[in-house]
Scaffold this active site. Sequence first.
Site, PDB file in Angstrom:
ATOM      1  N   ARG A  47       0.843  -1.206   0.000  1.00  0.00           N
ATOM      2  CA  ARG A  47       0.000   0.000   0.000  1.00  0.00           C
ATOM      3  C   ARG A  47       0.871   1.246   0.000  1.00  0.00           C
ATOM      4  O   ARG A  47       0.574   2.223  -0.659  1.00  0.00           O
ATOM      5  CB  ARG A  47      -0.954   0.017   1.217  1.00  0.00           C
ATOM      6  CG  ARG A  47      -1.608   1.375   1.441  1.00  0.00           C
ATOM      7  CD  ARG A  47      -2.808   1.353   2.377  1.00  0.00           C
ATOM      8  NE  ARG A  47      -2.646   0.506   3.535  1.00  0.00           N
ATOM      9  CZ  ARG A  47      -1.902   0.810   4.603  1.00  0.00           C
ATOM     10  NH1 ARG A  47      -1.239   1.955   4.652  1.00  0.00           N
ATOM     11  NH2 ARG A  47      -1.804  -0.033   5.606  1.00  0.00           N
ATOM     12  N   TYR A  99     -17.217  17.196 -13.887  1.00  0.00           N
ATOM     13  CA  TYR A  99     -17.756  15.832 -13.895  1.00  0.00           C
ATOM     14  C   TYR A  99     -18.765  15.622 -12.755  1.00  0.00           C
ATOM     15  O   TYR A  99     -18.510  16.030 -11.613  1.00  0.00           O
ATOM     16  CB  TYR A  99     -16.571  14.872 -13.759  1.00  0.00           C
ATOM     17  CG  TYR A  99     -16.939  13.422 -13.767  1.00  0.00           C
ATOM     18  CD1 TYR A  99     -17.402  12.813 -14.927  1.00  0.00           C
ATOM     19  CD2 TYR A  99     -16.805  12.640 -12.625  1.00  0.00           C
ATOM     20  CE1 TYR A  99     -17.737  11.471 -14.932  1.00  0.00           C
ATOM     21  CE2 TYR A  99     -17.125  11.297 -12.621  1.00  0.00           C
ATOM     22  CZ  TYR A  99     -17.606  10.722 -13.782  1.00  0.00           C
ATOM     23  OH  TYR A  99     -17.927   9.396 -13.785  1.00  0.00           O
ATOM     24  N   ASP A 171      -8.393  18.774 -13.741  1.00  0.00           N
ATOM     25  CA  ASP A 171      -8.757  17.422 -14.176  1.00  0.00           C
ATOM     26  C   ASP A 171      -8.483  17.361 -15.682  1.00  0.00           C
ATOM     27  O   ASP A 171      -9.206  17.934 -16.493  1.00  0.00           O
ATOM     28  CB  ASP A 171     -10.235  17.155 -13.856  1.00  0.00           C
ATOM     29  CG  ASP A 171     -10.690  15.762 -14.280  1.00  0.00           C
ATOM     30  OD1 ASP A 171     -10.062  15.169 -15.177  1.00  0.00           O
ATOM     31  OD2 ASP A 171     -11.699  15.271 -13.731  1.00  0.00           O
ATOM     32  N   LYS A 196     -10.034   6.446 -18.709  1.00  0.00           N
ATOM     33  CA  LYS A 196     -10.407   6.949 -20.031  1.00  0.00           C
ATOM     34  C   LYS A 196      -9.220   6.845 -20.994  1.00  0.00           C
ATOM     35  O   LYS A 196      -8.809   5.753 -21.313  1.00  0.00           O
ATOM     36  CB  LYS A 196     -10.934   8.382 -19.896  1.00  0.00           C
ATOM     37  CG  LYS A 196     -11.911   8.581 -18.731  1.00  0.00           C
ATOM     38  CD  LYS A 196     -13.256   7.892 -18.923  1.00  0.00           C
ATOM     39  CE  LYS A 196     -14.108   7.843 -17.661  1.00  0.00           C
ATOM     40  NZ  LYS A 196     -14.349   9.119 -16.991  1.00  0.00           N
TER      41      LYS A 196
END
Length: 398
Positions: A47, A99, A171, A196
Amino acid sequence: MTKLDTQLVHGPAVNDNCTGAVTTPIYKATTFEYPEIGAPVTYDYSRSGNPTRQAVENQLATLEGGQRAFTFASGMAAIHAALAIFKAGDHLIVGDQIYGGTFRLLYQFFARWGLEITAVDTRDPQAIEAAIQDNTKAIYFEPVTNPLLQVTSVRQVAVIAKQHGLLTIVDNTFLSPYLLKPLELGADLVIHSATKYLAGHSELSAGAVIVNDPRLADRVYFVQNALGGILSPEGANELARGIKTLGIRLDRQIENLVEVVKFLETRPEVQRVYYPGLPGHEGYEELRQEAKGAGAVLSFELSGAVDPVAFVNGLRLFTRAVSLGAVESLVELPSKMSHTELTSEEQLAAGIKPGLIRLAIGIEDVTDLIEDFAQALDQAELVTTKGSVEDDQTTAIN
Ligand SMILES: *Cc1c(COP(=O)(O)O)cnc(C)c1O
């Protein structure tokens, strides 16, 4: 000689750095050995750091012109991490067309944790200035918005932000570092839904945050490690593979898109095309100062003569799906798919008419895409003239 139960656990010695592998191996190990107590280690727990994830993070940092990158299990996890560097009582200015998932995160999650938020049209510098308060910490926006492809200048926002000591958060999902490098234009944090364009094949959920400033990097790293929404080693491997073809994918997608727009503009049923990558379109002059292209998403409005639902249902090659940025072409009807959380009044206020169609163009042969359009338009027109949906449509559009 060790016994079987020990051998089950201790396989032959791992010496994976001597294989000459051309790509980074998928390191699935969740923990890494300390050679001895007190010895410095690069990795100790997956992690906190993983070599496969580190490799793709380094790749992303380089591509965005940043110092460090952090990858996450989704774009939303990346946005969560980026915004979790703030504290209760901080105020953020955000683009009013960002978004939907980001809006939800801000207004239904972070607001509960005491973040204050003001949404403005970030294309308008005066609107930004007017929203700045004593406790404002950052301006968050998308340089090209969804679904109307509105363009905000990164440089312009970053100048205002610097004057007031605020962070600029961009973004960059829609353009990717192949077309726009916000850090080089003054931004402080760049965010991606790597689901994307970066991954590019509709098979991986991933997110990224890229920063330049080491102290900011430490703040994001703290959150990545503390919250733990990391990208898996397998995901990191797939993301790294996707990134390798980002340029050729986008070149072909944009080439295809230009042909699709040319076709749409010959059709009288198409009232308006939204795509800031072509001269004469809104946002073109602003975007070309900063970006190498406008990406491969576009929207258009059908006139009342065609039923948009019949048109979208009639497409055979375009896949009816939300999302974007992948090799296959996708079509969606924002009013009935991506933006159903808004009431019809809110949709109209946001410029989303019932006849607005959004396309994400893929890498197929463009003549097939155009043929698909032509047949679906002809078909939808037949349906509409027969009157089956006419009434509903005319009232909705007007
Ligand atoms: C899809 C998307 C997100 C969210 O990313 P996920 O990978 O779906 O979590 C954020 N911003 C933009 C612009 C997006 O298109």
